[in-house]
Design an enzyme around this catalytic site. Structure first.
Site, short mmCIF file in Angstrom:
data_model
loop_
_atom_site.label_atom_id
_atom_site.label_comp_id
_atom_site.label_asym_id
_atom_site.label_seq_id
_atom_site.Cartn_x
_atom_site.Cartn_y
_atom_site.Cartn_z
N ASN A 41 41.59 36.17 42.60
CA ASN A 41 42.37 35.52 41.49
C ASN A 41 43.23 36.57 40.64
O ASN A 41 44.22 35.88 39.93
CB ASN A 41 41.12 34.80 40.64
CG ASN A 41 40.49 33.82 41.29
OD1 ASN A 41 41.26 33.00 41.86
ND2 ASN A 41 39.13 33.60 41.32
N THR A 127 32.95 34.48 47.62
CA THR A 127 33.59 33.28 46.86
C THR A 127 34.99 34.14 46.44
O THR A 127 35.55 33.54 45.47
CB THR A 127 33.00 33.07 45.67
OG1 THR A 127 32.71 34.30 44.81
CG2 THR A 127 31.59 32.52 45.61
N PHE A 169 43.30 28.77 48.83
CA PHE A 169 43.57 30.26 48.32
C PHE A 169 42.68 31.36 48.83
O PHE A 169 43.35 32.44 49.21
CB PHE A 169 43.10 30.19 46.72
CG PHE A 169 43.37 31.36 46.11
CD1 PHE A 169 44.74 31.79 45.63
CD2 PHE A 169 42.17 32.30 45.72
CE1 PHE A 169 45.06 33.09 44.92
CE2 PHE A 169 42.49 33.78 45.06
CZ PHE A 169 43.79 33.78 44.75
N ASP A 244 33.22 27.78 43.41
CA ASP A 244 32.30 28.87 43.99
C ASP A 244 30.88 28.49 43.57
O ASP A 244 30.00 28.98 44.55
CB ASP A 244 32.85 30.15 43.32
CG ASP A 244 34.24 30.40 43.93
OD1 ASP A 244 34.46 30.22 44.92
OD2 ASP A 244 34.62 31.15 43.10
C1 BDR Z 1 39.02 29.30 45.45
O1 BDR Z 1 40.16 30.00 44.75
C2 BDR Z 1 39.97 30.56 43.65
O2 BDR Z 1 40.94 30.57 42.71
C3 BDR Z 1 38.53 30.26 43.07
O3 BDR Z 1 37.80 31.27 42.39
C4 BDR Z 1 37.81 29.83 44.38
O4 BDR Z 1 37.02 30.81 45.24
C5 BDR Z 1 39.29 28.10 45.44
O5 BDR Z 1 40.43 27.75 46.37
CA CA Z 2 36.86 32.70 43.68
#
Ligand code: BDR
Ligand code: CA
Length: 317
Positions: A41, A127, A169, A244
């Site tokens: 992130n 996560t 993502f 998450d």
């Molecule tokens: C995932 O992408 C991140 O931005 C969030 O924390 C989550 O793990 C969702 O696509």
């Molecule tokens: Ca995440």
């Protein structure tokens, strides 16, 4: 009660922060061996700082935090600061925590601790991009048998992608790492956008969390407010998806989810669809060529997840 030993690998991240709160609330059931951070992130410095801030807010400074990879295995880092804020934790006033970062690299920690454990003993909660886990498995393949299961947030089938039309993502950021993990032979449970988009942080739910009335629940609300606002605008829903924390919800109560054992493959080559998760939900492929390798979550009891989240946050009162 014997506690479930877990390692958490994350990139806080607003929803990662709430995931950590949920895990901290259940330390009577969970033996949190360590928290590993990865770039995702936001940059590794920020995810590592944010993990420690959440530990401090929740009074959990005895859990060691290890910094991991600063970039994906083969690609440049792609971040999500437009969602989570420049510091990765919109809603929380960030500061330099007192709690130290461990000297050991997260990958060395994962390798060393798993070597000490019995076969099938440790659960991995992942996560963020799977860079650290893939690196650990490549560095020391013998540790794979020590893992009971990997419960991860990533991927999309029916929902489509949230970064590109076809990619979620965490998988998009490091598809090569995801590919290594899915080919590792270790049991995986994949909680993707198909279910997390059903677990919405609606205004009514945020109001209930606010009513709990302790510092941790207030922080969760402050985080989920702006986070939810971004996604509500984007998707036109009452609240953004709570990604998450679903991993911990699954760990604590798998009956909240329906999963199907399927093959999943990660697209690593196409420019157009890189990071796409091809989930063979209807079992159309030859199982000899594409054996089943993940328990794909396709349905969730969203009310149940929020009940559990509220229960967890109330333990900090
Ligand atoms: C995932 O992408 C991140 O931005 C969030 O924390 C989550 O793990 C969702 O696509
Ligand atoms: Ca995440």
């Amino acid at each position: 009660m014997t506690k479930t030993p877990i390692i958490i690998d994350c990139d806080p991240g607003q929803d990662d922060a709430v995931m950590l709160m949920m895990a901290f609330a259940k330390r009577d059931q969970l033996d949190i061996l360590g928290i590993c951070t990865v770039a995702g992130n936001v940059s590794i410095d920020k995810t590592t700082r944010n993990a420690r801030i959440i530990c401090e807010i929740c009074g959990q400074t005895d859990i060691p935090v290890y910094a991991g990879y600063a970039a994906p295995l083969k690609r440049r880092l792609f971040t999500a600061d437009e969602v989570h804020g420049e510091e990765g934790m919109n809603g929380v006033k960030v500061y330099e925590p007192e709690m130290p970062v461990q000297e050991k690299h997260a990958v060395n920690f994962i390798v060393d601790i798993l070597r000490e454990k019995e076969d099938g003993e440790v659960t991995l909660i992942v996560t963020g991009p799977m860079t650290n886990i893939a690196a650990a498995f490549s560095q020391a393949p013998g540790i794979k048998k020590k893992v009971k299961e990997i419960i991860l947030m990533g991927g999309a089938l029916r929902m489509g992608g949230n970064v590109t039309p076809s990619a979620e993502f965490n998988i998009f950021v490091d598809p090569e790492a995801a590919h290594i993990v899915y080919k590792s032979g270790v049991k995986t449970v994949t909680i993707g956008l198909d279910v997390t988009h059903q677990v919405l942080a609606s205004n009514a739910r945020l109001a209930r969390i606010k009513a709990i009335g302790n510092k941790v629940a207030d922080t969760a609300c402050e985080i989920l407010g702006p986070y939810s606002f971004f996604d509500s605008e984007k998707y036109g829903t009452d609240g953004g998806p709570l990604h998450d924390p679903c991993t911990i919800a699954y760990l604590l109560d798998p009956s909240l989810f329906k999963t199907k054992f399927c093959n999943i493959e990660v697209e690593c080559n196409s420019e157009l669809t890189v990071g796409h998760t091809a989930v063979d939900f209807w079992e159309g492929m030859d199982p000899k060529e594409r054996p089943k390798n993940t328990h794909w979550a396709y349905e969730v009891d969203d009310k149940g997840v929020y009940r559990l989240l509220e229960e967890c946050l109330a333990t900090f009162s």
